[in-house]
Design a protein around this motif. Structure first.
Motif, PDB file in Angstrom:
ATOM      1  N   THR A  94       0.849  -1.195   0.000  1.00  0.00           N
ATOM      2  CA  THR A  94       0.000   0.000   0.000  1.00  0.00           C
ATOM      3  C   THR A  94       0.879   1.237   0.000  1.00  0.00           C
ATOM      4  OG1 THR A  94      -0.118   0.070   2.411  1.00  0.00           O
ATOM      5  CG2 THR A  94      -1.832  -1.194   1.273  1.00  0.00           C
ATOM      6  N   SER A 122     -10.660   5.770   4.313  1.00  0.00           N
ATOM      7  CA  SER A 122      -9.763   5.023   3.414  1.00  0.00           C
ATOM      8  C   SER A 122     -10.539   4.051   2.537  1.00  0.00           C
ATOM      9  CB  SER A 122      -8.712   4.260   4.221  1.00  0.00           C
ATOM     10  OG  SER A 122      -7.799   5.168   4.796  1.00  0.00           O
ATOM     11  N   SER A 123     -11.475   3.336   3.130  1.00  0.00           N
ATOM     12  CA  SER A 123     -12.272   2.377   2.348  1.00  0.00           C
ATOM     13  C   SER A 123     -13.100   3.091   1.289  1.00  0.00           C
ATOM     14  CB  SER A 123     -13.196   1.583   3.268  1.00  0.00           C
ATOM     15  OG  SER A 123     -12.453   0.807   4.160  1.00  0.00           O
ATOM     16  N   ASN A 164     -10.818   4.283  -1.491  1.00  0.00           N
ATOM     17  CA  ASN A 164     -10.400   3.132  -2.297  1.00  0.00           C
ATOM     18  C   ASN A 164     -11.533   2.656  -3.193  1.00  0.00           C
ATOM     19  OD1 ASN A 164      -7.608   2.390  -1.903  1.00  0.00           O
ATOM     20  ND2 ASN A 164      -8.154   2.102   0.251  1.00  0.00           N
ATOM     21  N   LYS A 167     -11.164   2.474  -7.233  1.00  0.00           N
ATOM     22  CA  LYS A 167     -11.432   1.239  -7.985  1.00  0.00           C
ATOM     23  C   LYS A 167     -12.537   1.449  -9.007  1.00  0.00           C
ATOM     24  CE  LYS A 167      -9.764  -1.916  -4.478  1.00  0.00           C
ATOM     25  NZ  LYS A 167     -10.073  -2.987  -3.532  1.00  0.00           N
TER      26      LYS A 167
END
Length: 93
Positions: free
Chosen positions: A3, A30-31, A34, A38
């Motif tokens: 990471t 963060s999730s 991300n 994506k």
């Protein structure tokens, strides 16, 4: 998987609102970021429409009034100075 860090500067109120939203969705910042990254990669672009905000009804009316005044200046009173305009406004007040 290795990471890396991403540093992003944002408005504190926006960050707080986003954190509350993501927490309600069971995510952390963060999730959520991300997930966005994506989605962007999978979509091969920004995964939502980006456009200028449409003006509201009041702004559209003001813009239409401006166009009317610009196209037909003879219909509208003119002032030689800001002071003369203010004199009339204050007299009518």
């Amino acid at each position: 998987m290795a990471t890396t860090n991403i540093n992003v500067r944002t408005d504190i109120e926006l960050k707080q609102a986003a954190e509350l939203l993501f927490a309600d969705l069971g995510l952390n910042m963060s999730s959520a970021i991300n997930m966005f990254l994506k989605a962007a990669v999978n979509y091969d672009g920004i995964p939502f429409s980006i456009r200028r905000a449409a003006p509201n009804a009041e702004t559209r009316a003001a813009l239409a009034e401006y166009e009317e005044m610009k196209n037909n200046p003879q219909k509208y009173k003119r002032y030689n100075s800001f002071e003369s305009l203010m004199d009339e406004v204050l007299t009518d007040a």
